[in-house]
Design an enzyme around this catalytic site. Structure first.
Site, mmCIF file in Angstrom:
data_model
loop_
_atom_site.group_PDB
_atom_site.id
_atom_site.type_symbol
_atom_site.label_atom_id
_atom_site.label_comp_id
_atom_site.label_asym_id
_atom_site.label_seq_id
_atom_site.Cartn_x
_atom_site.Cartn_y
_atom_site.Cartn_z
ATOM 1 N N LYS B 96 0.816 -1.215 0.000
ATOM 2 C CA LYS B 96 0.000 0.000 0.000
ATOM 3 C C LYS B 96 0.854 1.271 0.000
ATOM 4 O O LYS B 96 0.460 2.292 -0.553
ATOM 5 C CB LYS B 96 -0.946 0.003 1.205
ATOM 6 N N GLU B 118 -9.908 5.517 2.994
ATOM 7 C CA GLU B 118 -10.693 4.394 3.486
ATOM 8 C C GLU B 118 -9.719 3.265 3.785
ATOM 9 O O GLU B 118 -8.630 3.222 3.234
ATOM 10 C CB GLU B 118 -11.694 3.943 2.421
ATOM 11 N N SER B 385 1.689 -9.564 -0.982
ATOM 12 C CA SER B 385 1.341 -8.136 -0.937
ATOM 13 C C SER B 385 1.547 -7.532 0.445
ATOM 14 O O SER B 385 1.731 -6.329 0.576
ATOM 15 C CB SER B 385 -0.100 -7.933 -1.391
#
Lengths: 266, 406
Positions: B96, B118, B385
């Site tokens: 991210k 969010e 990830s």
């Protein structure tokens, strides 16, 4: 494109537009409240198609949407509400407020055709901005229905482009944020209306946060109409099946405010 | 390494990926989104901006991330050599941060002083809160109430970083409702606030911009696998919620036709149950959250509640570029259940000493299924990830062990 019923709603200054969520708490109450909104003197009636995720709404209308969906309301049911209102004598123009997805999934052409045949006059789709609007506007025009465009306090140079293509009336968003009652409207509505007037003579109606006759009177000094949603939805949430008489009284007070009439009784 | 803001294909039309994409947002937000669009178009070609992004990725986030060979997993599965792209090693523990660094630096250049975001699992919220702290920006994070319970550690982590976390009670109180809340907040404060969307979703230019910032994953991985193996992978496998790590992992392999691109959706208790988040497997075309794409929805266009053990994957939509790659057949999308993901979570932990995020474990689970289809001279890359520390308590509960940090 013009729609006769919508044009007639704005013949006199100070139009009042009342909104309610279709199917909250049930279809019968919605039909009775539509009749009450007309009896109270509203010039145009806006029915919200309940949506699971109404991103432009504040909590009052979102909760109404979820109540309506929980009670089983769906797109076809909204058209049936319009048919029933027309069958029971409602003559005011009726405009739907719906998010894009229920229209898209129903089929845009089919949606507009069904809306027109049911007796609807227009549709407001808050998540379809000008750049994405052509398919919706064209489908609506083909059925004699108006796609109502919105302008916001942030629209600035976009006003000209939007106003020139607008059908029916222009929905002027009074202030930033989502729908819901506000203490006061601080946006310079007058300058927004002037920007519209420079390019178009389309009627304008101001919504978002208008809940008192004074606020309706205030926006109608510049605009052609005032729109109230959350305050009506709150009355329906509070009184349920008994809401129509309260809705009618409230709408009458708002119409008096919008039209600049002194109220006979305080 | 350089960031990868300029490479490759553009959407076919502005803001479109085939029939998907677009800008379906209220008029109130249009000028704010167009400001992001113009800013992004300008700065993506600005060498000084690119250098700033690269510097922060390398010196703050810890890029490039490793491509790790997984010998014991390879041996156990008995097929292709398995490589792991280690986005779990980035600062904040997931991919991210790649996107957050890019967007936050862009927001600063656009004169914004506040970031809103969010978050589902909390990974994007943590990354945003982290970069906001580093850059001296205000930060508000919207998170479904249910997710704040599932990911309590990340909630406190964000608070520790100086962000305000707003639990969202509306609707299903999960990721889609957090997006609704963040969009509503943005309509209140467009002047000073940038909505830092965390996935390849939302109105244009977000799907393209987030993909560009995440494409560093495949840019590095492609060079790393060629260095290690002298050949391209036979498959690249990544989990898909909104789809940002997968888009980043796929992007630079799209022109390499021999490389299978496989996105793993969260099937929850099964794609044939109502407790699923497998959008491509079970969804249909719709318009929601700013984009035309595929969504889990009912016959009236109402967005369906979705479920997955992974708070980062239980989103009822998918990015529009994935919808296009699915329609064209360039990428394939498969459902992976909770059970399969938990098994893979444990398998990778025990075979390689790497605890993956439960999201990434969905990709590992599919690799387990297909590794044997390939020969030992071939290789596949699994995008890890994120790291799984945040999930340990939930997996413990899933296995019947109640863990409390007291």
């Amino acid at each position: 494109m013009t729609n006769e019923r919508i044009a007639k709603a704005f013949e006199k200054p100070g139009a009042f537009i009342g909104f309610l969520t279709g199917g909250d708490p049930d279809a019968d109450t919605t039909v009775e409240c539509i009749k009450a909104i007309e009896a109270g003197g509203a010039d145009l009636i806006e029915i919200g198609v309940p949506f699971s995720d109404p991103c432009a709404e504040g909590p009052v209308i979102e909760e109404a949407d979820l109540r309506a969906l929980d009670a089983g309301m769906h797109t076809e049911g909204i058209f049936e509400i319009i048919r029933r209102a027309r069958a029971e004598g409602v003559t005011a123009p009726i405009v739907l407020l719906t998010y894009a997805n229920p229209v898209f999934v129903y089929g845009t052409e089919r949606f507009m055709k069904t809306l027109a045949r049911a007796g609807g006059d227009g549709v407001i789709i808050p998540d379809v901005p000008f750049e994405e609007s052509a398919p919706y506007r064209n489908a609506a025009r083909n059925e004699g229905v108006c796609l109502i465009s919105l302008i916001a306090p942030t629209s600035h140079e976009r006003i000209k482009m939007i106003a020139q293509e607008a059908d029916g009336f222009l929905y002027v968003v009074s202030s930033m944020g989502v729908t819901g009652v506000r203490e006061s409207i601080t946006t310079d509505i007058g300058s927004i209306i002037s920007a519209v007037r420079a390019v178009s003579d389309i009627p304008t109606a101001v919504g978002f946060g208008i809940a008192t006759p004074e606020q309706a009177a205030q926006v109608c000094t510049a605009a052609d109409g005032a729109i109230t949603g959350s305050a009506i939805v709150r009355i329906i949430a509070k009184y349920g099946a008994d809401a129509p008489k309260y809705v009618e009284d409230y709408v009458r007070s708002m119409k008096d405010g919008a039209a600049g009439r002194e109220r006979l009784s305080a | 390494m350089e960031t990868n803001l300029n490479s490759g294909a553009k959407p076919l039309d502005p803001g479109r990926f085939g029939e998907f994409g677009g800008r379906y947002i209220p008029e109130t937000l249009m000028n704010a989104v167009l400001e992001v669009e113009e800013g992004y178009r300008y700065y993506k070609d600005d060498p000084e901006f690119q250098a700033e992004v690269t510097k922060m990725l390398n010196e703050y986030a810890g890029r490039p991330s490793l491509l790790t060979y997984a010998p014991r997993l390879t041996e156990k599965l008995g097929g292709a050599k398995i490589y792991l792209k280690r986005e779990d090693l980035n600062h904040t523990g997931s991919h991210k941060i790649n996107n957050v660094i890019g967007q936050a630096l862009l927001a600063k250049r656009l004169g914004k002083t506040r970031l809103i975001a969010e978050t589902g699992a909390g990974q994007h919220g943590v990354a945003t809160a982290t970069v906001a702290a580093y850059l001296g920006m205000d930060c508000d994070v919207y998170m479904g109430r249910e997710d704040t319970k599932r990911q309590a550690l990340n909630v406190y982590r964000m608070k520790l970083l100086g962000a305000t976390v707003h639990p969202v009670d509306s609707g299903t109180a999960t990721l889609k409702d957090a997006v609704n809340a963040a969009m509503r907040e943005w309509t209140r404060n467009v002047a000073d606030t940038h909505y830092l969307i965390g996935s390849v979703m939302g109105p244009a230019p977000f799907p393209e911009m987030v993909r560009d910032f995440q494409s560093i994953i495949s840019k590095e991985a492609r060079a790393q696998i060629l260095e290690a193996e002298g050949r391209l992978p036979s498959a690249v496998i990544a989990c898909v919620g909104g789809g940002s790590n997968a888009m980043g992992a796929f992007y630079n392999f799209i022109p390499d036709e021999g490389v299978r691109l496989i996105g793993c959706e969260a099937a929850g208790r099964g794609a044939d149950t109502f407790e699923t988040a497998a959008t491509i497997t079970t969804g249909s075309v719709g318009i929601f959250h700013g984009m035309k794409s595929l969504f889990c929805q009912d016959e009236n266009g109402q967005i369906a509640p979705v479920y997955s053990i992974s708070a980062g994957l239980d989103y009822p939509g998918i990015g529009p570029e994935h919808a296009m790659l699915n329609a064209s057949g360039r990428a394939e999308y498969v459902p992976v259940t909770d059970d399969e993901a938990v098994d893979a979570f444990e398998l990778l932990s025990r075979t390689e000493g790497i605890i993956p995020a439960i999201e990434s474990a969905h990709a590992v689970a599919h690799a387990v299924k297909i590794a044997g289809e390939f020969g030992p001279d071939e290789n596949i890359i699994i995008n890890i990830s994120g790291r799984g520390d945040k999930d340990v308590a939930a997996i413990g509960r899933y296995r019947g062990e109640d863990l409390y940090d007291e």
